[in-house]
Design a protein around this motif. Structure first.
Motif, PDB file in Angstrom:
ATOM      1  N   SER A 107     -41.487 -89.410  66.270  1.00 49.98           N
ATOM      2  CA  SER A 107     -41.730 -88.555  65.107  1.00 49.98           C
ATOM      3  C   SER A 107     -41.030 -89.119  63.874  1.00 49.98           C
ATOM      4  O   SER A 107     -41.592 -89.105  62.763  1.00 49.98           O
ATOM      5  CB  SER A 107     -41.231 -87.131  65.374  1.00 49.98           C
ATOM      6  OG  SER A 107     -41.939 -86.536  66.431  1.00 49.98           O
ATOM      7  N   PHE A 108     -39.821 -89.616  64.060  1.00 46.07           N
ATOM      8  CA  PHE A 108     -39.086 -90.209  62.944  1.00 46.07           C
ATOM      9  C   PHE A 108     -39.792 -91.468  62.431  1.00 46.07           C
ATOM     10  O   PHE A 108     -39.888 -91.687  61.217  1.00 46.07           O
ATOM     11  CB  PHE A 108     -37.659 -90.542  63.383  1.00 46.07           C
ATOM     12  CG  PHE A 108     -36.838 -91.212  62.323  1.00 46.07           C
ATOM     13  CD1 PHE A 108     -36.368 -90.507  61.230  1.00 46.07           C
ATOM     14  CD2 PHE A 108     -36.536 -92.572  62.417  1.00 46.07           C
ATOM     15  CE1 PHE A 108     -35.615 -91.127  60.240  1.00 46.07           C
ATOM     16  CE2 PHE A 108     -35.783 -93.200  61.442  1.00 46.07           C
ATOM     17  CZ  PHE A 108     -35.325 -92.476  60.341  1.00 46.07           C
ATOM     18  N   VAL A 109     -40.312 -92.289  63.353  1.00 44.17           N
ATOM     19  CA  VAL A 109     -41.017 -93.507  62.946  1.00 44.17           C
ATOM     20  C   VAL A 109     -42.255 -93.158  62.133  1.00 44.17           C
ATOM     21  O   VAL A 109     -42.529 -93.771  61.088  1.00 44.17           O
ATOM     22  CB  VAL A 109     -41.395 -94.352  64.180  1.00 44.17           C
ATOM     23  CG1 VAL A 109     -42.332 -95.501  63.783  1.00 44.17           C
ATOM     24  CG2 VAL A 109     -40.147 -94.898  64.854  1.00 44.17           C
ATOM     25  N   SER A 110     -43.025 -92.173  62.595  1.00 40.42           N
ATOM     26  CA  SER A 110     -44.213 -91.770  61.845  1.00 40.42           C
ATOM     27  C   SER A 110     -43.839 -91.192  60.490  1.00 40.42           C
ATOM     28  O   SER A 110     -44.507 -91.454  59.482  1.00 40.42           O
ATOM     29  CB  SER A 110     -45.034 -90.753  62.650  1.00 40.42           C
ATOM     30  OG  SER A 110     -44.281 -89.588  62.916  1.00 40.42           O
ATOM     31  N   TRP A 111     -42.739 -90.424  60.434  1.00 34.71           N
ATOM     32  CA  TRP A 111     -42.278 -89.860  59.155  1.00 34.71           C
ATOM     33  C   TRP A 111     -41.904 -90.985  58.193  1.00 34.71           C
ATOM     34  O   TRP A 111     -42.255 -90.940  57.000  1.00 34.71           O
ATOM     35  CB  TRP A 111     -41.083 -88.951  59.402  1.00 34.71           C
ATOM     36  CG  TRP A 111     -40.592 -88.256  58.158  1.00 34.71           C
ATOM     37  CD1 TRP A 111     -41.002 -87.048  57.676  1.00 34.71           C
ATOM     38  CD2 TRP A 111     -39.596 -88.740  57.244  1.00 34.71           C
ATOM     39  NE1 TRP A 111     -40.330 -86.741  56.514  1.00 34.71           N
ATOM     40  CE2 TRP A 111     -39.465 -87.767  56.225  1.00 34.71           C
ATOM     41  CE3 TRP A 111     -38.812 -89.880  57.184  1.00 34.71           C
ATOM     42  CZ2 TRP A 111     -38.567 -87.913  55.168  1.00 34.71           C
ATOM     43  CZ3 TRP A 111     -37.931 -90.045  56.129  1.00 34.71           C
ATOM     44  CH2 TRP A 111     -37.817 -89.067  55.136  1.00 34.71           C
ATOM     45  N   VAL A 112     -41.218 -92.007  58.679  1.00 34.27           N
ATOM     46  CA  VAL A 112     -40.831 -93.140  57.833  1.00 34.27           C
ATOM     47  C   VAL A 112     -42.067 -93.878  57.331  1.00 34.27           C
ATOM     48  O   VAL A 112     -42.157 -94.253  56.150  1.00 34.27           O
ATOM     49  CB  VAL A 112     -39.900 -94.099  58.603  1.00 34.27           C
ATOM     50  CG1 VAL A 112     -39.709 -95.403  57.831  1.00 34.27           C
ATOM     51  CG2 VAL A 112     -38.550 -93.446  58.859  1.00 34.27           C
ATOM     52  N   LEU A 113     -43.043 -94.081  58.209  1.00 31.09           N
ATOM     53  CA  LEU A 113     -44.252 -94.793  57.805  1.00 31.09           C
ATOM     54  C   LEU A 113     -44.998 -94.035  56.713  1.00 31.09           C
ATOM     55  O   LEU A 113     -45.487 -94.643  55.739  1.00 31.09           O
ATOM     56  CB  LEU A 113     -45.164 -95.007  59.013  1.00 31.09           C
ATOM     57  CG  LEU A 113     -44.742 -96.117  59.973  1.00 31.09           C
ATOM     58  CD1 LEU A 113     -45.604 -96.097  61.228  1.00 31.09           C
ATOM     59  CD2 LEU A 113     -44.832 -97.479  59.296  1.00 31.09           C
ATOM     60  N   TYR A 114     -45.078 -92.720  56.841  1.00 27.64           N
ATOM     61  CA  TYR A 114     -45.756 -91.945  55.810  1.00 27.64           C
ATOM     62  C   TYR A 114     -44.967 -91.938  54.507  1.00 27.64           C
ATOM     63  O   TYR A 114     -45.549 -91.961  53.416  1.00 27.64           O
ATOM     64  CB  TYR A 114     -46.014 -90.518  56.293  1.00 27.64           C
ATOM     65  CG  TYR A 114     -47.217 -90.409  57.196  1.00 27.64           C
ATOM     66  CD1 TYR A 114     -48.488 -90.735  56.718  1.00 27.64           C
ATOM     67  CD2 TYR A 114     -47.095 -90.000  58.520  1.00 27.64           C
ATOM     68  CE1 TYR A 114     -49.601 -90.651  57.545  1.00 27.64           C
ATOM     69  CE2 TYR A 114     -48.201 -89.914  59.351  1.00 27.64           C
ATOM     70  CZ  TYR A 114     -49.453 -90.236  58.843  1.00 27.64           C
ATOM     71  OH  TYR A 114     -50.557 -90.161  59.666  1.00 27.64           O
ATOM     72  N   ALA A 115     -43.648 -91.927  54.617  1.00 27.85           N
ATOM     73  CA  ALA A 115     -42.828 -92.020  53.407  1.00 27.85           C
ATOM     74  C   ALA A 115     -43.036 -93.363  52.719  1.00 27.85           C
ATOM     75  O   ALA A 115     -43.150 -93.447  51.487  1.00 27.85           O
ATOM     76  CB  ALA A 115     -41.350 -91.820  53.759  1.00 27.85           C
ATOM     77  N   VAL A 116     -43.121 -94.430  53.518  1.00 28.57           N
ATOM     78  CA  VAL A 116     -43.373 -95.760  52.964  1.00 28.57           C
ATOM     79  C   VAL A 116     -44.760 -95.809  52.327  1.00 28.57           C
ATOM     80  O   VAL A 116     -44.952 -96.412  51.261  1.00 28.57           O
ATOM     81  CB  VAL A 116     -43.236 -96.835  54.062  1.00 28.57           C
ATOM     82  CG1 VAL A 116     -43.701 -98.197  53.548  1.00 28.57           C
ATOM     83  CG2 VAL A 116     -41.795 -96.923  54.539  1.00 28.57           C
ATOM     84  N   TYR A 117     -45.736 -95.170  52.982  1.00 26.49           N
ATOM     85  CA  TYR A 117     -47.087 -95.147  52.415  1.00 26.49           C
ATOM     86  C   TYR A 117     -47.103 -94.479  51.044  1.00 26.49           C
ATOM     87  O   TYR A 117     -47.688 -95.022  50.092  1.00 26.49           O
ATOM     88  CB  TYR A 117     -48.041 -94.410  53.351  1.00 26.49           C
ATOM     89  CG  TYR A 117     -49.336 -94.008  52.663  1.00 26.49           C
ATOM     90  CD1 TYR A 117     -50.270 -94.976  52.279  1.00 26.49           C
ATOM     91  CD2 TYR A 117     -49.612 -92.679  52.381  1.00 26.49           C
ATOM     92  CE1 TYR A 117     -51.451 -94.614  51.638  1.00 26.49           C
ATOM     93  CE2 TYR A 117     -50.788 -92.310  51.742  1.00 26.49           C
ATOM     94  CZ  TYR A 117     -51.702 -93.282  51.372  1.00 26.49           C
ATOM     95  OH  TYR A 117     -52.858 -92.923  50.723  1.00 26.49           O
ATOM     96  N   LEU A 118     -46.478 -93.316  50.935  1.00 26.72           N
ATOM     97  CA  LEU A 118     -46.455 -92.610  49.652  1.00 26.72           C
ATOM     98  C   LEU A 118     -45.737 -93.439  48.591  1.00 26.72           C
ATOM     99  O   LEU A 118     -46.149 -93.474  47.427  1.00 26.72           O
ATOM    100  CB  LEU A 118     -45.792 -91.243  49.813  1.00 26.72           C
ATOM    101  CG  LEU A 118     -46.545 -90.246  50.698  1.00 26.72           C
ATOM    102  CD1 LEU A 118     -45.750 -88.951  50.827  1.00 26.72           C
ATOM    103  CD2 LEU A 118     -47.933 -89.965  50.135  1.00 26.72           C
TER     104      LEU A 118
END
Length: 335
Positions: free
Chosen positions: A279-290
């Motif tokens: 969940s943390f990895v996906s959260w980081v990826l979405y933060a990087v995307y934004l």
């Protein structure tokens, strides 16, 4: 699909077998209607052509968008093809709407049969997330130019519902004691909503990459027919970004509330359990995307790949972590 049986939970809650069976029937009916919607959506998509004469811009999507063909057909009626295409788009939405009603009914019936919120195992969580994903698609894809996106939404939804309703199906039963918590319906529902909106965002990014690969008006090769009906790349990029902007804070709140629940249950906010880590990895990826999408140096194409990677990690978290890896969050309901 397995027929539900009468179950007795740890807290003495019985399951209404009749309502559970009606829930399964509504689930199957909704699945069938989604399949019909996919067929209509594919016909509409395949029927789209670049207008050779008198192209008519579809309003409301921004950018060059889509045009419907007004070229002369075999009947000689200049508007006949365009009318048929619009008709299939309407049929798609009708079937989606009917399927959504039965889908929601299956969740409500299961909730009443069990006496709890219907997302205590993977079968139920997938069903809820797909229902919310359809609701999000109905909202975000309501503009005419986005009607061609429905096949790309319905395919993953149908795959998830099929896999969830067969291999991951669980008979209606009360949840395990660890999930009998005040935080259970709050945390899971918020995560499910965020994941559902991310589904629409991920589909938009996939379509954006297809359109970048085949620029509007310059389509060529075997894949030209796949790209030709799509809106302008900028339009799809904006759709992906706007939906991610909405989904990210929702998902973030779900992760935070999950940490609060973990503290009250296990005595710590974070323990790097496999599901917490994913969940943390996906959260980081979405933060990087934004961040990438808002930073001009990255470029929309590279940002779209990151957005897709974030959604793939969500799917990895849902299936691989729950099925293969054992952890504190192993509540899939599988034998």
């Amino acid at each position: 699909m397995i027929t539900a049986t009468l179950a007795q939970g740890a807290m003495g809650l019985s399951v209404d077998e009749a309502l559970s069976n009606y829930s399964d029937l509504a689930y199957r009916t909704g699945f069938g209607l989604y399949a019909l919607a996919l067929l209509a959506a594919v016909i509409y998509y395949a029927g789209f052509r670049v207008a050779k004469t008198a192209p008519r811009q579809l309003a409301g999507a921004g950018g060059p968008g889509l045009v419907e063909s007004t070229s002369i057909t075999d009947t000689g009626d200049e508007e006949a093809f365009s009318a048929r295409g619009t008709g299939w788009a309407r049929v798609t939405l009708i079937f989606v709407g009917l399927a959504f009603v039965f889908h929601v009914a299956s969740l409500v019936l299961r909730a009443v049969a069990i006496g709890r919120f219907p997302w205590g195992n993977m079968y139920e969580f997938i069903s809820v997330t797909c229902a919310l994903g359809i609701a999000a698609a109905l909202f975000f894809l309501r503009k005419p130019a986005f009607r061609v996106a429905w096949p790309f939404v319905l395919v993953p939804v149908l795959l998830l519902l099929f896999f969830g309703g067969t291999y991951l199906y669980s008979v209606a039963a009360p949840v395990v004691p660890a999930l009998q918590s005040f935080w259970f319906p709050i945390h899971v529902s918020i995560i499910s909503l965020g994941s559902a909106i991310f589904l629409v965002s991920g589909v938009a990014s996939v379509l954006h990459l297809i359109r970048v690969w085949q620029p509007q008006g310059k389509e060529k090769g075997i894949s030209a027919g796949l790209a030709r009906p799509l809106p302008h790349a900028d339009t799809l990029d904006r759709l992906a970004y706007r939906t991610a902007v909405i989904a990210f804070p929702i998902f973030s709140v779900g992760v935070i509330l999950g940490a609060v629940w973990a503290e009250s249950t296990w005595g710590r906010f974070w323990g790097w359990d496999p599901k917490e880590t994913a969940s943390f990895v996906s959260w980081v990826l979405y933060a990087v995307y934004l961040h990438a999408r808002a930073t001009s140096g990255w470029g929309p194409k590279r940002a779209s790949w990151i957005n897709i990677a974030g959604f793939l990690v969500l799917l990895f978290n849902l299936f691989f972590i729950n099925i293969v890896i054992s952890g504190l969050h192993s509540y899939a309901g599988l034998n």
